[in-house]
Design an enzyme around this catalytic site. Structure first.
Site, mmCIF file in Angstrom:
data_model
loop_
_atom_site.group_PDB
_atom_site.id
_atom_site.type_symbol
_atom_site.label_atom_id
_atom_site.label_comp_id
_atom_site.label_asym_id
_atom_site.label_seq_id
_atom_site.Cartn_x
_atom_site.Cartn_y
_atom_site.Cartn_z
ATOM 1 C CG HIS A 182 -26.035 -17.518 -0.258
ATOM 2 N ND1 HIS A 182 -26.443 -18.228 -1.344
ATOM 3 C CD2 HIS A 182 -26.783 -16.405 -0.240
ATOM 4 C CE1 HIS A 182 -27.388 -17.568 -1.961
ATOM 5 N NE2 HIS A 182 -27.614 -16.459 -1.315
ATOM 6 C CG HIS A 223 -33.409 -8.783 -1.229
ATOM 7 N ND1 HIS A 223 -33.997 -9.504 -0.202
ATOM 8 C CD2 HIS A 223 -32.490 -9.629 -1.782
ATOM 9 C CE1 HIS A 223 -33.456 -10.707 -0.152
ATOM 10 N NE2 HIS A 223 -32.533 -10.807 -1.088
ATOM 11 C CD GLU A 258 -29.366 -13.007 0.679
ATOM 12 O OE1 GLU A 258 -30.111 -12.974 -0.316
ATOM 13 O OE2 GLU A 258 -28.746 -14.038 1.020
ATOM 14 C CG ASP A 314 -26.558 -9.836 -1.562
ATOM 15 O OD1 ASP A 314 -27.426 -9.862 -0.674
ATOM 16 O OD2 ASP A 314 -26.731 -10.363 -2.673
ATOM 17 C CG HIS A 335 -33.053 -14.766 -2.896
ATOM 18 N ND1 HIS A 335 -31.947 -14.374 -2.186
ATOM 19 C CD2 HIS A 335 -33.109 -16.115 -2.774
ATOM 20 C CE1 HIS A 335 -31.332 -15.408 -1.678
ATOM 21 N NE2 HIS A 335 -32.009 -16.469 -2.009
ATOM 22 C CG ASP A 361 -31.356 -11.189 -5.106
ATOM 23 O OD1 ASP A 361 -30.285 -10.598 -5.304
ATOM 24 O OD2 ASP A 361 -31.662 -11.702 -4.017
ATOM 25 C CE1 TYR A 386 -27.761 -13.729 -8.865
ATOM 26 C CE2 TYR A 386 -29.980 -14.316 -9.566
ATOM 27 C CZ TYR A 386 -29.120 -13.549 -8.797
ATOM 28 O OH TYR A 386 -29.644 -12.583 -7.963
ATOM 29 C CG HIS A 409 -26.252 -9.970 -7.613
ATOM 30 N ND1 HIS A 409 -25.294 -9.630 -6.701
ATOM 31 C CD2 HIS A 409 -27.328 -10.372 -6.888
ATOM 32 C CE1 HIS A 409 -25.758 -9.816 -5.464
ATOM 33 N NE2 HIS A 409 -26.992 -10.265 -5.562
HETATM 34 FE FE1 FEO Z 1 -30.979 -12.274 -2.038
HETATM 35 FE FE2 FEO Z 1 -28.546 -10.639 -3.870
HETATM 36 O O1 FEO Z 1 -29.447 -11.226 -2.324
#
Ligand code: FEO
Length: 395
Positions: A23, A77, A79, A81, A143, A162, A189, A222
């Site tokens: 993003h 979460h 989002e 991903d 996040h 995240d 990050y 991640h």
């Molecule tokens: Fe807020 Fe890894 O997505």
């Protein structure tokens, strides 16, 4: 490729070797989407992976259990991903119940209606899998407003989603197995995603001991898992979220005919002459994410631009817009640049710093038409750098 994180907690995620933009943030090393399967009397899947990566996740799950036997899907979460494969998971695990925060439930209802059984959890709520207990903690804005983390109490494993992640694709899963400087990747990050959420992160970190969360392993969604001394990344987050600065200066600029470039290098010389570290970036040649990674820990940000059509060059404007969104604190901002017929860029940069609430120094701007920096101008640039360095040192 089974990867046991600890005692029946397995990594079942996917590696995205080719992700180069997350993003809007440059991710030259790729990333991973980490899902975790916990196998006990009941089976829980914590998070899923980005859409298009589910085959890899199901390959990992399939080595451990029949996906149809998954009892619980924990959505830390929403989002994409992490939830991009949720629909497929729920179709292949038809008896599974979702556990998520109240806001995640609202988001799921927006997209999917009431197709699946959902159990809403709040901070402190638990879910017993057999020998293992999952404890949930809401971490809004780390996040997104829906975010939460899942702690496996008996194993002291924090599935942090995240938080504490890095965008790095590797064949190994643990931070202590790789040669890369993972703290640098975690800083990139943090700087490019989490920086504007720093005050919330600082407050959240303070609450962890009271919540009796004392992880031996931190497994984010991640990048690599923190197994050897996870306190290192928690401590780094404490520093970053409070904008603890090093005695460092970041200079970032763009130039039309080279005078602003000359100024930048003379300013850097002045900073170095005072014994302060400096990093210099020509924005036309540099990744904004790399600049921001250094800026996170620097005490001063020095931004320059030539003036074109009475405003900043577009690359500096892009940098200032990126900076505005990330909302750094505890920085000294200094603007500089050369112009020909009319100025404008340096004032725009200085105004940008003021709007961010940064401490500023008197900007440095030179007007030159068909000439170069005089000896006097050059001395002024060096002195400008020295002055910034003295402020950085607290002098
Ligand atoms: Fe807020 Fe890894 O997505």
């Amino acid at each position: 490729m089974k990867c046991e994180v600890k005692n029946g907690i397995y990594w079942t995620g996917a590696i995205d070797w080719n992700m180069r933009d997350f993003h809007g943030y440059d991710t030259p090393k790729g990333t991973s989407y980490n899902a975790y399967l916990i196998v006990d009397e009941k089976i829980a899947l914590v998070d899923t992976v980005k859409g298009g990566f589910s085959d890899e996740m199901f390959r990992g799950i399939g080595e451990l259990a029949d996906p149809a036997k998954i009892d619980y899907v924990i959505v830390n979460h929403l989002e994409k991903d992490h939830s991009g494969s949720l629909e497929e998971v729920m179709s292949r695990a038809p008896n599974a119940k979702i556990y998520c925060s109240p806001r995640a439930k609202a988001g799921l209802a927006d997209k999917y209606g009431d197709r699946w059984p959902i159990n809403v959890v709040k901070t402190g709520d638990t879910l017993k899998l057999g020998k293992k207990t999952l404890r949930f903690t809401e971490v809004p804005m780390v996040h997104w407003p829906d975010s939460m983390v899942t702690y496996v109490e008996e194993d002291r494993v924090l599935l942090s989603n995240d938080a504490f992640g890095q965008h790095i694709a590797t064949s190994q899963r643990f931070e202590d197995q790789v040669r890369a400087n993972v703290i640098y990747d975690a800083r990139a990050y943090y700087a490019n995603i989490l920086m504007p959420l720093s005050s919330i992160i600082a407050e959240t970190l303070k609450k962890l001991p009271a919540l009796n969360i004392s992880p031996e392993i931190i497994a984010p969604s991640h990048g690599l898992i923190w197994r050897k001394d996870p306190g290192r990344i928690v401590s780094a987050y404490l520093d970053w979220s409070q904008f603890k600065a090093r005695s460092e200066v970041v200079i970032a600029y763009s130039t039309m005919w080279g005078l602003t470039d000359m100024m930048a290098k003379l300013i850097a010389y002045g900073v170095m002459d005072e014994g302060v570290d400096v990093r210099l970036y020509d924005l036309h040649e540099s990744s904004l994410a790399a600049v921001m990674t250094d800026l996170l820990e620097a005490r001063a940000v020095v931004v320059g631009s030539s003036t074109q059509n009475n405003i900043m060059l577009h690359r500096t404007a892009e940098f200032m817009a990126y900076l505005k969104g990330l909302r750094p604190k505890n920085k000294i901002g200094a603007a500089f640049g050369a112009y020909g017929w009319a100025g404008g860029a340096v004032k725009e940069i200085d105004d940008g710093f003021r709007a961010l609430g940064l401490e500023t120094v008197e900007p440095l701007a030179f007007r030159h038409i068909m000439t170069t920096l005089s000896e006097q101008d050059q001395k002024q640039c060096i002195e400008f750098g020295r002055n910034i360095a003295r402020k950085v040192r607290g002098g």
